[in-house]
Design a protein around this motif. Structure first.
Motif, PDB file in Angstrom:
ATOM      1  N   HIS A 340       0.827  -1.212   0.013  1.00  0.00           N
ATOM      2  CA  HIS A 340      -0.049   0.024   0.078  1.00  0.00           C
ATOM      3  C   HIS A 340       0.850   1.225  -0.078  1.00  0.00           C
ATOM      4  CE1 HIS A 340      -3.856  -2.195   0.533  1.00  0.00           C
ATOM      5  NE2 HIS A 340      -3.130  -2.925   1.550  1.00  0.00           N
ATOM      6  N   CYS A 342       2.002   4.782   1.183  1.00  0.00           N
ATOM      7  CA  CYS A 342       1.696   5.662   2.301  1.00  0.00           C
ATOM      8  C   CYS A 342       2.289   7.088   1.806  1.00  0.00           C
ATOM      9  CB  CYS A 342       2.450   5.188   3.518  1.00  0.00           C
ATOM     10  SG  CYS A 342       2.633   6.332   4.814  1.00  0.00           S
ATOM     11  N   PHE A 346      -4.409   9.667   4.796  1.00  0.00           N
ATOM     12  CA  PHE A 346      -5.172   8.680   4.418  1.00  0.00           C
ATOM     13  C   PHE A 346      -6.877   9.418   4.453  1.00  0.00           C
ATOM     14  CE2 PHE A 346      -8.079   4.832   5.183  1.00  0.00           C
ATOM     15  CZ  PHE A 346      -7.703   4.444   3.836  1.00  0.00           C
ATOM     16  N   PHE A 348     -10.536   9.098   4.151  1.00  0.00           N
ATOM     17  CA  PHE A 348     -11.405   8.321   4.035  1.00  0.00           C
ATOM     18  C   PHE A 348     -12.778   9.172   4.311  1.00  0.00           C
ATOM     19  CE2 PHE A 348     -14.133   4.894   5.955  1.00  0.00           C
ATOM     20  CZ  PHE A 348     -13.965   3.872   5.008  1.00  0.00           C
ATOM     21  N   TYR A 377      -0.759   1.443   6.009  1.00  0.00           N
ATOM     22  CA  TYR A 377      -1.078   0.099   5.569  1.00  0.00           C
ATOM     23  C   TYR A 377      -2.143  -0.398   6.359  1.00  0.00           C
ATOM     24  CZ  TYR A 377       0.085  -4.683   4.631  1.00  0.00           C
ATOM     25  OH  TYR A 377       0.221  -6.097   4.260  1.00  0.00           O
ATOM     26  N   TYR A 379      -4.511   0.828   8.031  1.00  0.00           N
ATOM     27  CA  TYR A 379      -5.981   1.426   7.683  1.00  0.00           C
ATOM     28  C   TYR A 379      -6.680   0.572   6.692  1.00  0.00           C
ATOM     29  CZ  TYR A 379      -4.716   5.706  10.132  1.00  0.00           C
ATOM     30  OH  TYR A 379      -4.338   6.662  11.282  1.00  0.00           O
ATOM     31  N   ASN A 380      -5.730   0.438   5.365  1.00  0.00           N
ATOM     32  CA  ASN A 380      -6.093  -0.422   4.320  1.00  0.00           C
ATOM     33  C   ASN A 380      -6.732  -1.701   4.577  1.00  0.00           C
ATOM     34  OD1 ASN A 380      -6.179   1.605   2.025  1.00  0.00           O
ATOM     35  ND2 ASN A 380      -4.062   1.600   2.420  1.00  0.00           N
ATOM     36  N   GLU A 381      -5.530  -2.537   5.259  1.00  0.00           N
ATOM     37  CA  GLU A 381      -5.854  -3.982   5.773  1.00  0.00           C
ATOM     38  C   GLU A 381      -6.960  -3.973   6.859  1.00  0.00           C
ATOM     39  OE1 GLU A 381      -5.314  -6.404   3.935  1.00  0.00           O
ATOM     40  OE2 GLU A 381      -3.714  -5.300   2.624  1.00  0.00           O
ATOM     41  N   ASN A 384     -10.011  -3.961   4.781  1.00  0.00           N
ATOM     42  CA  ASN A 384     -10.225  -5.329   4.147  1.00  0.00           C
ATOM     43  C   ASN A 384     -10.884  -6.217   5.049  1.00  0.00           C
ATOM     44  OD1 ASN A 384      -9.509  -4.108   1.769  1.00  0.00           O
ATOM     45  ND2 ASN A 384      -7.278  -4.691   1.797  1.00  0.00           N
TER      46      ASN A 384
END
Lengths: 592, 365
Positions: A340, A342, A346, A348, A377, A379-381, A384
């Motif tokens: 991801h 960075c 981020f 959102f 990283y 945040y994204n995972e 998910n």
């Protein structure tokens, strides 16, 4: 109706029983006659100055030892001054003596006596744990002071004072509620009992059994004759997993900060050391201080009696990223090579979430993200995975429930879930909450011990052990083991060899590679693996470091939390490093 | 039958002695709880309430032909066993013993009621036993198969006092019903012989309890202390006593369980030898009258029930008064009619109702 003929008219068997009854009645009357008429003078005198007292003898409390058999807590003699109001002959003289020799205020003594007036002839304790000099003074004047008694009773003695107080706890006077609940078990309102820590948890083993004497006292209130006695029996000893040398090191390392440190054996859940700062000297409580003085400690702003290691609740901060990593690794569609980007922030929805590194980490994969503790990283995972999977993973590793440690006073903050938030705040769970959760912020709270148990499971490949302090309960005189506490595996999560290695390697890089966030925890030769955390709480931050060592076949878990610490890497990691080093030097260097 | 005034044919003296005993009880319950910090007359007031309930029950039972109770004795027995079992499983605990069943605001003590249930049960059983079946098997073994488990249940609570009362009542009733004296003697010998090896099978703490039970001195700080303080109370009463509300042992809190199990000591202290003799005399009258009623009863059932109740009063008196003056071991057992306690008072008044029911029907055939 009733006449002499009555018996004669009766059926023979009824008559025999009736005669038997008359004989029994006669026995009662004769015995009454003996007691009330013949022996009247004797009993009358007994009752006029009821001289028969029960004096309880307190049992010796069981000792507490460390893992190498070193004494942590035992008993010392202490002296209390008691008054028996009914036996005092010259009230003014006695009061004067008490004021001069013991510094006791007259009004205080009067008030104390009044409290017990409903129970005549009971010795009332007016000063506890007096120095030997005062004991001598009373004994010298004994003949002039009928009604003043010195009572010798055992008091708890903690050999290392503050060191280990957060594990051992302390004994103090029984609370009113506790007394009401336990009076059937032989407690009296003035008894000492375990208030926290091991002392409370193992009260029933440590306590022992009271004995006592039925004594006749002379006119000065001193024992004249022991009529009957029943010895007290001492409590059982407890052997613990604590290593007092390591514990003392940890206390030194932690001195001056506010926070907690925990050292666990990751192979079986044994607690080697545990410290909560600021601490207290448990000897203060067994020294029979007055309630006001205890209140002073209890109400102190720094909360020294709060066991921060097991009862303090803090957001886990970036330590929680390891949970996200494990949750992600369990997802079939996850690849650890995915990167991801960075950029330092981020976006959102309508909110912007930042990385702690404002310049950004560029493209990072899982192990880089752990090494640099990159927020973006995770945040994204985290998104998910989704909140449910994160919480489920956390729960599997022991968060959100009591670890079951045998120290009294453990907290277990509830894990935040969509339903929980709805119930608590009446709001729905937003994806933004999941973003926060991904870096251990927002609604989540944990105790340092929960993180220690979690990291110990990470170290040993997925076994969640119940942390333990007591190893065995032993009869003092004979050394017989009454009870043995064995390792207890609460659950075992399958972590594949490959995933296990990846997580361990990532955490190794945190400590041992340049630009890792936890390099301050490194110990040459010991391969420390760890994770730093800097948790936002209100306007300040708490610093975390949690890790284990060595990387191959880990045996030791250390968690350090510094309340108000500026960052995990700078505040907590160096202290954790020193703890690892202390262990390394004590246990490993010798062998190698 | 409709014209028959059953209350007129009762025994006046029975009612009179019971009234006096209850009145004495109220007087000394008041004295025993006078200083103890509780509001002054809570126990006496409550006892008065129990007495009124008990008297109503007594009158109702008096009116009903006792043979109905005897005929339904087996059913009553079964119900009482169920109650005893429920105490074991759901009972509420006080002072380490589990004797009570909670029903809303009051608590029931089924072991108290069992005293009467057992007497009715045995009366029905023995009265129905044909004369050719008077051997050991029918007279001892069969009834004991029923009574034994109940006694074990009561001892488990633990309510040793009640168990201790039931055993002599059983033997006395069995004897009156015609069991051969040798059979009873053998049973007692066998019981003792079984008890000795059984003792060594018990756990040390249970042995300890039995030692204390047999010899209070063994526990000088608990039961032994009570024993000596009670003796001091009674002994210091002398011939005339220290006067009502003036007993120092009582008022200064030296006596334990003053208003319940040790009420006799209070009477002994405050009214002296004369007061104690008065209580014993009233009980003696009651027991003798129960035997007279048994003797004049028109049938075997009435005879057995009445004499069983007589023995029940007698044994109660002997154990309770005996423990306060040191000739019996200390067990938790109330003095009938006098001690504070609803279940006990009501049970004893039911017993009086039964006696009167039997006596009022002595001429009917």
């Amino acid at each position: 109706m009733i006449g002499p003929g009555l018996l004669n008219e009766m059926h023979p068997r009824l008559r025999i029983i009736a005669v038997l009854g008359l004989i029994l009645t006669l026995v009662l009357i004769i015995k009454l006659f003996i007691i009330q008429v013949v022996d009247y003078p004797k009993y009358s005198e007994y009752s006029a100055n009821n001289r028969i007292r029960i004096i309880r003898t307190m049992p010796l409390r069981g000792n507490i030892y460390d893992r190498n058999g070193r004494l942590l807590a035992d008993n010392r003699p202490s002296y209390n001054v008691c008054l028996v109001e009914e036996d005092i002959k010259d009230k003014d003289k006695t009061m004067y003596f008490l004021e001069q020799a013991l510094g006791l205020d007259k009004d205080y003594v009067r008030k104390k006596l009044k409290e017990y007036r409903w129970r005549p002839y009971t010795p009332v304790v007016i000063k506890r744990d007096i120095p030997e000099k005062e004991v001598a003074q009373i004994e010298e004047n004994r003949l002039d002071l009928p009604g003043v008694i010195v009572e010798r009773i055992p008091a708890r003695n903690y050999v290392y004072n503050n060191a280990g107080s957060s594990i051992i706890g302390y004994v103090g006077r029984i609370s009113r509620d506790d007394y009401e609940r336990n009076k059937e078990k032989g407690y009296s309102a003035d008894d000492m009992t375990g208030i926290t820590g091991l002392e409370k948890e193992y009260e029933r083993y440590l306590r022992g059994e009271k004995g006592g004497m039925q004594v006749q006292v002379d006119s000065r209130g001193y024992r004249d004759k022991i009529l009957k006695s029943h010895p007290s029996s001492r409590g059982y000893d407890i052997y613990t997993s604590i290593d007092i040398d390591l514990q003392k090191d940890v206390e030194n390392i932690m001195s001056g900060v506010k926070g907690a440190a925990i050292v666990l054996d990751s192979r079986n859940g044994e607690v080697l050391a545990l410290s909560s700062k600021p601490d207290f000297n448990p000897n203060v409580f067994s020294g029979f201080v007055e309630q006001e003085e205890i209140d002073l400690i209890i109400k102190s702003k720094d909360l020294p009696l709060l066991n921060r290691a097991i009862g303090g609740m803090y957001p886990p901060g970036s330590i929680f990223k390891v949970v996200i990593a494990l949750a992600s690794l369990d997802r079939p569609d996850f690849s650890s090579n995915t990167k991801h980007h960075c950029s330092g922030s981020f976006s959102f929805g309508d909110r912007v979430f930042n990385c702690w590194e404002k310049r950004g980490h560029g493209y990072v994969n899982l192990t880089d993200a752990i090494k640099y503790s990159c927020n973006i990283y995770f945040y994204n995972e985290g998104l998910n995975c989704g909140a449910d999977r994160i919480i489920e993973t956390a729960e599997n590793y022991g968060y959100g429930q009591k670890t079951g440690i045998d120290i009294y006073g453990e907290a277990s903050p509830e894990l935040p879930r969509p339903e929980w938030k709805k119930e608590k705040f009446g709001q729905s769970w937003y994806r933004g909450d999941t973003v926060n959760l991904s870096i251990g912020q927002g609604y989540i709270l944990t105790t340092p011990l929960q993180s220690a148990v979690f990291l110990s499971a990470v170290a040993n490949g997925g076994k969640v052990y119940r942390p333990r302090v007591a190893l065995s309960v032993v009869r003092h005189n004979t050394g017989d083991k009454i009870k043995e506490f064995l390792p207890f595996e609460k659950s075992a999560l399958p972590i594949s060899e490959k995933k296990h290695k990846m997580i361990k390697d990532s955490m190794w890089r945190v400590v041992n590679e340049t630009h890792g966030t936890g390099t301050a925890a490194a110990v040459p030769g010991f391969d420390v693996c760890g994770k730093t955390g800097t948790a936002q709480a209100g306007s300040g931050t708490h610093a975390w470091f949690g890790g284990f060592a060595p990387r191959d076949n880990p045996e030791l878990v250390v968690v350090v939390l510094i309340e108000g610490g500026e960052s995990g890497g700078r505040s907590a990691a160096p202290l954790a490093g020193r703890i690892f080093k202390s262990y390394y030097e004590r246990y490993k260097k010798k062998i190698m | 039958m409709q014209k028959f005034h059953v209350y007129r044919h009762g025994d006046f003296l029975v009612s009179f002695s019971v009234f006096v005993l209850i009145a004495l009880g109220l007087l000394f319950i008041y004295s025993a709880s006078y200083h103890s910090g509780d509001s002054v007359s809570v126990f006496a007031t409550r006892q008065l309430m129990w007495a009124s309930i008990g008297l109503c029950l007594c009158l109702i039972i008096w009116k009903i032909d006792y043979r109905h109770f005897v005929s339904s004795a087996y059913l009553l027995f079964a119900v009482n066993i169920i109650l005893l079992l429920s105490v074991l499983f759901f009972g509420s605990k006080t002072l380490g013993a589990q004797r009570w069943l909670r029903f809303g605001f009051f608590r029931l003590q089924p072991s108290e009621f069992f005293k009467i249930t057992m007497i009715l049960f045995l009366a029905k059983y023995y009265a129905g036993l044909p004369s050719y079946k008077k051997g050991y098997f029918y007279c001892i073994i069969i009834p004991f198969l029923f009574i034994g488990p109940a006694i074990v249940l009561i001892m488990k609570q633990p309510d040793l006092g009640t168990a201790l009362v039931l055993i002599p009542v059983f033997f006395a009733l069995s004897y009156i019903a015609g069991t051969r004296p040798v059979d009873i003697l053998y049973t007692i010998i066998a019981g003792v012989l079984c008890a000795v090896p059984g003792y060594f099978l018990l756990k040390p703490y249970q042995q300890e309890r039995i030692k204390v039970f047999l010899n209070p001195e063994h526990d000088p700080l608990g039961v032994g202390y009570q024993s000596i303080q009670s003796k001091i109370a009674v002994g210091s009463g002398g011939i005339l006593g220290k006067g009502w509300l003036k007993g120092t042992q009582t008022q200064l809190d030296f006596l334990p369980e003053r208003h319940t199990d040790f009420i006799f000591s209070v009477i002994g202290e405050e009214w002296g030898f004369l007061g104690a003799i008065l209580v014993i005399f009233l009980f003696a009258v009651l027991v003798i009258l129960a035997f007279k009623i048994a003797n004049e009863s028109r049938d075997e059932k009435g005879k057995l029930v009445a004499s069983g109740l007589g023995v029940l009063f007698l044994v109660h008196l002997f154990i309770n008064a005996g423990m306060t003056i040191g000739i019996m071991p200390i067990t938790g057992l109330p003095l009938p009619f006098v001690s504070y306690g609803g279940s006990s008072l009501i049970t004893m008044l039911v017993a009086v109702g039964l006696l009167q029911s039997i006596y009022s029907r002595r001429f009917m055939f």
